[in-house]
Design a protein around this motif. Structure first.
Motif, PDB file in Angstrom:
ATOM      1  N   ILE A   1       0.953  -1.317  -0.044  1.00 49.69           N
ATOM      2  CA  ILE A   1      -0.153   0.083   0.067  1.00 49.69           C
ATOM      3  C   ILE A   1       0.809   1.215   0.054  1.00 49.69           C
ATOM      4  N   TYR A   2       1.868   1.426   0.865  1.00 51.87           N
ATOM      5  CA  TYR A   2       2.620   2.414   0.954  1.00 51.87           C
ATOM      6  C   TYR A   2       3.336   2.658  -0.408  1.00 51.87           C
ATOM      7  N   ILE A   3       4.117   1.624  -0.679  1.00 48.44           N
ATOM      8  CA  ILE A   3       4.898   1.858  -1.842  1.00 48.44           C
ATOM      9  C   ILE A   3       4.215   2.342  -3.040  1.00 48.44           C
ATOM     10  N   THR A   4       2.776   1.809  -3.264  1.00 48.00           N
ATOM     11  CA  THR A   4       1.995   2.061  -4.245  1.00 48.00           C
ATOM     12  C   THR A   4       1.776   3.465  -4.039  1.00 48.00           C
ATOM     13  N   PHE A   5       1.344   4.103  -3.011  1.00 48.13           N
ATOM     14  CA  PHE A   5       1.008   5.614  -2.781  1.00 48.13           C
ATOM     15  C   PHE A   5       2.164   6.115  -3.499  1.00 48.13           C
ATOM     16  N   GLU A   6       3.380   5.971  -2.844  1.00 45.14           N
ATOM     17  CA  GLU A   6       4.743   6.623  -3.214  1.00 45.14           C
ATOM     18  C   GLU A   6       4.983   6.646  -4.605  1.00 45.14           C
ATOM     19  N   ARG A   7       4.802   5.745  -5.263  1.00 43.62           N
ATOM     20  CA  ARG A   7       5.048   5.580  -6.586  1.00 43.62           C
ATOM     21  C   ARG A   7       4.116   6.270  -7.496  1.00 43.62           C
ATOM     22  N   GLY A   8       2.891   6.227  -7.046  1.00 45.77           N
ATOM     23  CA  GLY A   8       1.749   6.867  -7.627  1.00 45.77           C
ATOM     24  C   GLY A   8       1.858   8.480  -7.681  1.00 45.77           C
ATOM     25  N   ALA A   9       2.617   8.646  -6.534  1.00 48.59           N
ATOM     26  CA  ALA A   9       2.512  10.296  -6.360  1.00 48.59           C
ATOM     27  C   ALA A   9       3.630  10.680  -7.374  1.00 48.59           C
ATOM     28  N   ARG A  10       4.730   9.991  -7.632  1.00 41.61           N
ATOM     29  CA  ARG A  10       5.917  10.388  -8.679  1.00 41.61           C
ATOM     30  C   ARG A  10       5.264  10.360  -9.964  1.00 41.61           C
ATOM     31  N   ILE A  11       4.497   9.546 -10.429  1.00 35.89           N
ATOM     32  CA  ILE A  11       4.144   9.480 -11.773  1.00 35.89           C
ATOM     33  C   ILE A  11       2.956  10.635 -12.043  1.00 35.89           C
ATOM     34  N   ALA A  12       2.267  10.932 -10.805  1.00 41.18           N
ATOM     35  CA  ALA A  12       1.214  11.792 -10.915  1.00 41.18           C
ATOM     36  C   ALA A  12       1.448  13.125 -11.649  1.00 41.18           C
ATOM     37  N   LYS A  13       2.601  13.652 -11.445  1.00 41.15           N
ATOM     38  CA  LYS A  13       2.868  14.952 -12.086  1.00 41.15           C
ATOM     39  C   LYS A  13       2.944  14.786 -13.807  1.00 41.15           C
ATOM     40  N   ASP A  14       3.106  13.501 -14.191  1.00 40.67           N
ATOM     41  CA  ASP A  14       3.106  13.271 -15.741  1.00 40.67           C
ATOM     42  C   ASP A  14       1.594  13.349 -16.174  1.00 40.67           C
ATOM     43  N   TYR A  15       0.715  13.194 -15.550  1.00 35.47           N
ATOM     44  CA  TYR A  15      -0.898  12.834 -16.005  1.00 35.47           C
ATOM     45  C   TYR A  15      -1.624  14.371 -15.372  1.00 35.47           C
ATOM     46  N   LEU A  16      -1.438  14.684 -14.154  1.00 31.38           N
ATOM     47  CA  LEU A  16      -2.381  15.612 -13.562  1.00 31.38           C
ATOM     48  C   LEU A  16      -1.468  16.942 -13.291  1.00 31.38           C
ATOM     49  N   LEU A  17      -2.297  18.083 -13.452  1.00 27.75           N
ATOM     50  CA  LEU A  17      -1.885  19.238 -13.214  1.00 27.75           C
ATOM     51  C   LEU A  17      -2.002  19.522 -11.523  1.00 27.75           C
TER      52      LEU A  17
ATOM     53  N   ASN B   1       5.162  15.894  -1.870  1.00 27.84           N
ATOM     54  CA  ASN B   1       4.307  16.308  -0.791  1.00 27.84           C
ATOM     55  C   ASN B   1       2.843  15.796  -0.704  1.00 27.84           C
ATOM     56  N   LEU B   2       2.401  15.672  -2.035  1.00 23.60           N
ATOM     57  CA  LEU B   2       1.249  15.007  -2.223  1.00 23.60           C
ATOM     58  C   LEU B   2       1.292  13.460  -1.528  1.00 23.60           C
ATOM     59  N   MET B   3       2.181  12.955  -1.708  1.00 25.40           N
ATOM     60  CA  MET B   3       2.463  11.497  -1.306  1.00 25.40           C
ATOM     61  C   MET B   3       2.275  11.702   0.392  1.00 25.40           C
ATOM     62  N   PHE B   4       2.852  12.499   0.842  1.00 22.97           N
ATOM     63  CA  PHE B   4       3.080  12.814   2.292  1.00 22.97           C
ATOM     64  C   PHE B   4       1.634  12.914   3.076  1.00 22.97           C
ATOM     65  N   ILE B   5       0.929  14.013   2.232  1.00 23.69           N
ATOM     66  CA  ILE B   5      -0.337  14.458   2.654  1.00 23.69           C
ATOM     67  C   ILE B   5      -1.487  13.032   2.621  1.00 23.69           C
TER      68      ILE B   5
END
Length: 300
Positions: A244-260, A267-271
């Protein structure tokens, strides 16, 4: 498509590494009630021991074995004075121990100083295709994690496992039954430290370089979050929490490529992780999976 496959393989490798760390902490706190806020120390000792030996030309399996042994011995030595303290003081002492080890490594230039150790040999042969290399690494960490799972499962479903649960619930009552509670606590602390050591040794050869700043105190609290998410005193929950944690962390990393996003993805991952922890604390304090039930043994 290849990039997605490589991304998933890399993520699963880290799930395996942190799953072992989470499992080791669950043995200490979930099953025995030992507060360890310095888990990163034994992870770091395993990584540096293996990294030093393999860069000197020793075989990788020798580096791994030494990382496990030295981490286990370090856990045993720190447990001798630490386990005589109250739970909160134990947590503080282990936290300080981890930071002392990190600062020593950072200031010892014969160990690379702040730059650490580079060129650590990998278990995968050079020249092979990257996806194939990741697949080999995933198979290796899965095997190591399966061995750790088997050991933990045998422990918690044995008479030894019943004693450490008894220590967690009421140490005085367990001691009154003639059990040497200090010896049990020291042995589980040493075993858990050895598990953290093999996770560190594997991580070192996987990234082929290590440095003191990779082992900040926050890493220990990251492992605590994994245990909280997956479930205390549940060995399957240790790996679930890591996933769960690693998925959240990696998801936050690639979020910048698909979301504004108006904020930094890290910081989104920590939140999001903080919100998730708060939800679990209020509504599911035991974690996603409940404590493993003890299987009955005849004659015990």
């Amino acid at each position: 498509m290849v990039n997605i496959v490589n991304f998933i393989l890399d993520m699963l490798i880290y799930v395996g590494i942190f799953g072992i760390l989470s499992l080791s902490l669950n043995l200490e706190y979930g099953f025995t009630g030992l507060w360890n806020f310095g888990k990163v120390a034994f992870y770091m000792i395993g990584a540096y021991t293996s990294g030093i030996l393999t860069t000197l030309g020793y075989p990788i399996y020798v580096g791994f074995a030494a990382g496990v042994v030295i981490s286990g011995l370090a856990g045993l030595l720190i447990s001798l004075p630490a386990l005589r303290l109250r739970e909160d003081y134990l947590g503080i002492l282990t936290l300080v121990f981890g930071e002392i080890i990190r600062l020593i490594l950072k200031n010892e230039y014969w160990l690379g100083g702040p730059l650490g150790i580079r060129g650590i040999p990998s278990i995968t042969p050079s020249g092979i295709e990257y996806t194939t290399a990741l697949t080999i690494q995933l198979a290796a960490i899965t095997t190591i994690a399966a061995i750790c799972y088997f050991i933990a499962n045998r422990i918690i479903h044995s008479p030894y496992g019943r004693v450490i649960r008894g220590i967690r619930e009421d140490e005085l009552a367990t001691a009154s039954l003639g059990k040497n509670t200090f010896r049990y606590k020291a042995s589980i602390f040493s075993l858990s430290s050895a598990m953290a050591g093999v996770a560190g040794a594997f991580m070192g050869q996987y990234v082929t370089s290590i440095a003191p700043d990779q082992f900040m105190p926050f890493l220990s609290f990251t492992v605590w979050m994994m245990v909280m998410l997956g479930g205390f005193a549940n060995i399957e929950g240790a790996f679930l929490g890591a996933l769960i944690y690693i998925t959240f962390e990696r998801g936050a990393r690639i979020a910048k490529d698909y979301l504004l996003l108006p904020i930094d993805p890290n910081n989104l991952m920590f939140i999001l992780t903080g919100l998730l922890i708060l939800i679990f604390v209020f509504f599911r304090p035991q974690g996603l999976l409940r404590e493993n039930k003890v299987r009955e043994h005849k004659g015990v």
